[in-house]
Design a protein around this motif. Structure first.
Motif, PDB file in Angstrom:
ATOM      1  N   UNK A 177     -20.953  -9.714 107.088  1.00 22.55           N
ATOM      2  CA  UNK A 177     -20.348 -11.035 107.097  1.00 22.55           C
ATOM      3  C   UNK A 177     -19.523 -11.245 108.368  1.00 22.55           C
ATOM      4  N   UNK A 178     -18.786 -10.210 108.769  1.00 28.67           N
ATOM      5  CA  UNK A 178     -17.971 -10.326 109.986  1.00 28.67           C
ATOM      6  C   UNK A 178     -18.842 -10.552 111.216  1.00 28.67           C
ATOM      7  N   UNK A 179     -19.984  -9.878 111.284  1.00 35.16           N
ATOM      8  CA  UNK A 179     -20.890 -10.054 112.425  1.00 35.16           C
ATOM      9  C   UNK A 179     -21.474 -11.462 112.453  1.00 35.16           C
ATOM     10  N   UNK A 180     -21.830 -11.984 111.282  1.00 42.68           N
ATOM     11  CA  UNK A 180     -22.386 -13.338 111.224  1.00 42.68           C
ATOM     12  C   UNK A 180     -21.347 -14.360 111.645  1.00 42.68           C
ATOM     13  N   UNK A 181     -20.118 -14.180 111.166  1.00 41.43           N
ATOM     14  CA  UNK A 181     -19.051 -15.117 111.531  1.00 41.43           C
ATOM     15  C   UNK A 181     -18.784 -15.071 113.040  1.00 41.43           C
ATOM     16  N   UNK A 182     -18.857 -13.886 113.619  1.00 43.98           N
ATOM     17  CA  UNK A 182     -18.625 -13.768 115.055  1.00 43.98           C
ATOM     18  C   UNK A 182     -19.703 -14.487 115.849  1.00 43.98           C
ATOM     19  N   UNK A 183     -20.966 -14.250 115.517  1.00 42.24           N
ATOM     20  CA  UNK A 183     -22.041 -14.882 116.289  1.00 42.24           C
ATOM     21  C   UNK A 183     -22.029 -16.394 116.108  1.00 42.24           C
ATOM     22  N   UNK A 184     -21.654 -16.873 114.922  1.00 48.52           N
ATOM     23  CA  UNK A 184     -21.608 -18.313 114.709  1.00 48.52           C
ATOM     24  C   UNK A 184     -20.431 -18.957 115.436  1.00 48.52           C
ATOM     25  N   UNK A 185     -19.306 -18.217 115.518  1.00 54.38           N
ATOM     26  CA  UNK A 185     -18.163 -18.718 116.283  1.00 54.38           C
ATOM     27  C   UNK A 185     -18.516 -18.860 117.753  1.00 54.38           C
ATOM     28  N   UNK A 186     -19.445 -18.041 118.222  1.00 53.08           N
ATOM     29  CA  UNK A 186     -19.871 -18.121 119.614  1.00 53.08           C
ATOM     30  C   UNK A 186     -20.988 -19.143 119.804  1.00 53.08           C
ATOM     31  N   UNK A 187     -22.038 -19.023 119.044  1.00 50.69           N
ATOM     32  CA  UNK A 187     -23.230 -19.851 119.241  1.00 50.69           C
ATOM     33  C   UNK A 187     -22.950 -21.338 119.014  1.00 50.69           C
ATOM     34  N   UNK A 188     -22.259 -21.650 117.935  1.00 50.06           N
ATOM     35  CA  UNK A 188     -21.988 -23.045 117.576  1.00 50.06           C
ATOM     36  C   UNK A 188     -20.534 -23.414 117.770  1.00 50.06           C
ATOM     37  N   UNK A 189     -19.638 -22.525 117.373  1.00 48.14           N
ATOM     38  CA  UNK A 189     -18.224 -22.869 117.342  1.00 48.14           C
ATOM     39  C   UNK A 189     -17.569 -23.019 118.696  1.00 48.14           C
ATOM     40  N   UNK A 190     -18.050 -22.291 119.700  1.00 51.23           N
ATOM     41  CA  UNK A 190     -17.355 -22.267 120.992  1.00 51.23           C
ATOM     42  C   UNK A 190     -17.283 -23.646 121.646  1.00 51.23           C
ATOM     43  N   UNK A 191     -18.365 -24.410 121.619  1.00 53.54           N
ATOM     44  CA  UNK A 191     -18.344 -25.735 122.241  1.00 53.54           C
ATOM     45  C   UNK A 191     -17.526 -26.731 121.425  1.00 53.54           C
ATOM     46  N   UNK A 192     -17.562 -26.603 120.094  1.00 60.64           N
ATOM     47  CA  UNK A 192     -16.760 -27.494 119.259  1.00 60.64           C
ATOM     48  C   UNK A 192     -15.268 -27.189 119.431  1.00 60.64           C
ATOM     49  N   UNK A 193     -14.953 -25.924 119.540  1.00 57.29           N
ATOM     50  CA  UNK A 193     -13.568 -25.515 119.821  1.00 57.29           C
ATOM     51  C   UNK A 193     -13.123 -26.074 121.170  1.00 57.29           C
ATOM     52  N   UNK A 194     -13.987 -25.955 122.168  1.00 59.88           N
ATOM     53  CA  UNK A 194     -13.677 -26.476 123.492  1.00 59.88           C
ATOM     54  C   UNK A 194     -13.458 -27.981 123.441  1.00 59.88           C
ATOM     55  N   UNK A 195     -14.281 -28.695 122.693  1.00 60.16           N
ATOM     56  CA  UNK A 195     -14.168 -30.150 122.633  1.00 60.16           C
ATOM     57  C   UNK A 195     -12.759 -30.576 122.240  1.00 60.16           C
TER      58      UNK A 195
END
Length: 301
Positions: A177-195
């Motif tokens: 679960x931790x690995x999935x959350x990490x990859x999703x925070x990068x793949x999808x979350x990083x640009x939304x966080x940046x926005x």
């Protein structure tokens, strides 16, 4: 007067569409030699295809909390959207997700060819940094440099591109679960966080407010991915405008696959509550951001 969120979102998206139309023109700019017609056509096909423009709208609304000049915010928001569009053009390629449709239209490599799609993605990515460095974004070069560097990190090795690599490596392999959350925070979350973060930075908000908007963006990023994974499992291809069920077909690890739909919905409810609590200090000024958070959680496609 009752606030019409759907109309507000459509109007904001239209403003981004109009700005992108102006950006993706055929005339060579200063220090450019020429703009090949086929390349521009492919770039326009990948960028002007009716997207919801959630990332640029999030930046615009985050900046609006602090009364930023829309004339500065819209170009910066377009730079972010060009990054997102480039990523979709490349993700759709046969070597990646191999998709034929995007928002109900042929993907760029189908409408043109693989090589043109690769170049169109490259050019959209490069153009984003051309725009973010322009003086009209902000009079302070330090602000422009900060926005540019943080965009590179959100889109690059430790952000979206790195997350896509982790996602590809997850095919037919068990992930925690931790690995999935990490990859999703990068793949999808990083640009939304940046926005959300970039909107506050562009408005020169206080460090405390930048931190609050950053955390809001992180929560929204996770919620977006969870909702997207649910839609991939439950929505029809017609509603989505693209093939569904592809994560399971490819053997990709998702939180929906790990937790199940019901627990995923429960987490979405909690994430929405957490996001709204972060916005409480901003009062009525944050009504659009609150509505955006709710839309991201409950959107039908």
């Amino acid at each position: 007067m009752t606030f019409d969120f759907v109309q507000h979102l459509a109007s904001a998206a239209k403003r981004i569409d109009t700005a992108l139309e102006d950006i993706l023109h055929n005339q060579a700019g200063e220090m450019e030699i020429t703009r090949p017609a086929r390349l521009i056509a492919a770039m326009r096909h990948g960028a002007l295809n009716g997207g919801k423009r959630l990332r640029p709208v999030l930046m615009m609304e985050s900046a609006a909390l602090f009364d930023a000049d829309p004339g500065q915010v819209v170009p910066a928001a377009c730079a972010l959207e060009l990054i997102h569009c480039y990523s979709l053009v490349h993700d759709d390629l046969p070597a990646m997700d191999d998709d034929d449709l995007r928002r109900g239209q042929p993907t760029v490599h189908k409408a043109f060819d693989d090589a043109t799609a690769i170049l169109a993605g490259d050019a959209l990515l490069t153009l984003a940094f051309d725009i973010i460095a322009d003086e009209k974004i902000h009079q302070d070069p330090a602000v422009r440099l900060r926005l540019s560097r943080e965009l590179a990190r959100a889109a690059g090795i430790g952000g979206m591109a790195g997350g896509q690599m982790l996602d590809l490596e997850s095919e037919h392999r068990q992930r925690t679960e931790a690995e999935i959350r990490q990859l999703q925070a990068m793949k999808t979350g990083a640009l939304l966080r940046y926005a959300c973060r970039a909107g506050a930075i562009l408005a020169q908000a206080s460090p405390e407010d930048v931190d609050s908007l950053t955390r809001f963006g992180e929560i929204i990023g996770l919620a977006f991915q969870l909702a997207d994974d649910l839609l991939d499992v439950e929505a029809s291809p017609e509603a989505m405008g693209k093939a569904t069920g592809k994560d399971a077909e490819a053997g990709k690890a998702t939180l929906v696959g790990l937790l199940g739909p019901e627990k995923t919905r429960q987490e979405l409810v909690q994430l929405l509550d957490d996001a709204n609590k972060l916005l409480e200090p901003f009062g009525e000024r944050a009504r659009v951001l609150r509505a955006l958070a709710g839309f991201i959680v409950t959107r039908p496609s």
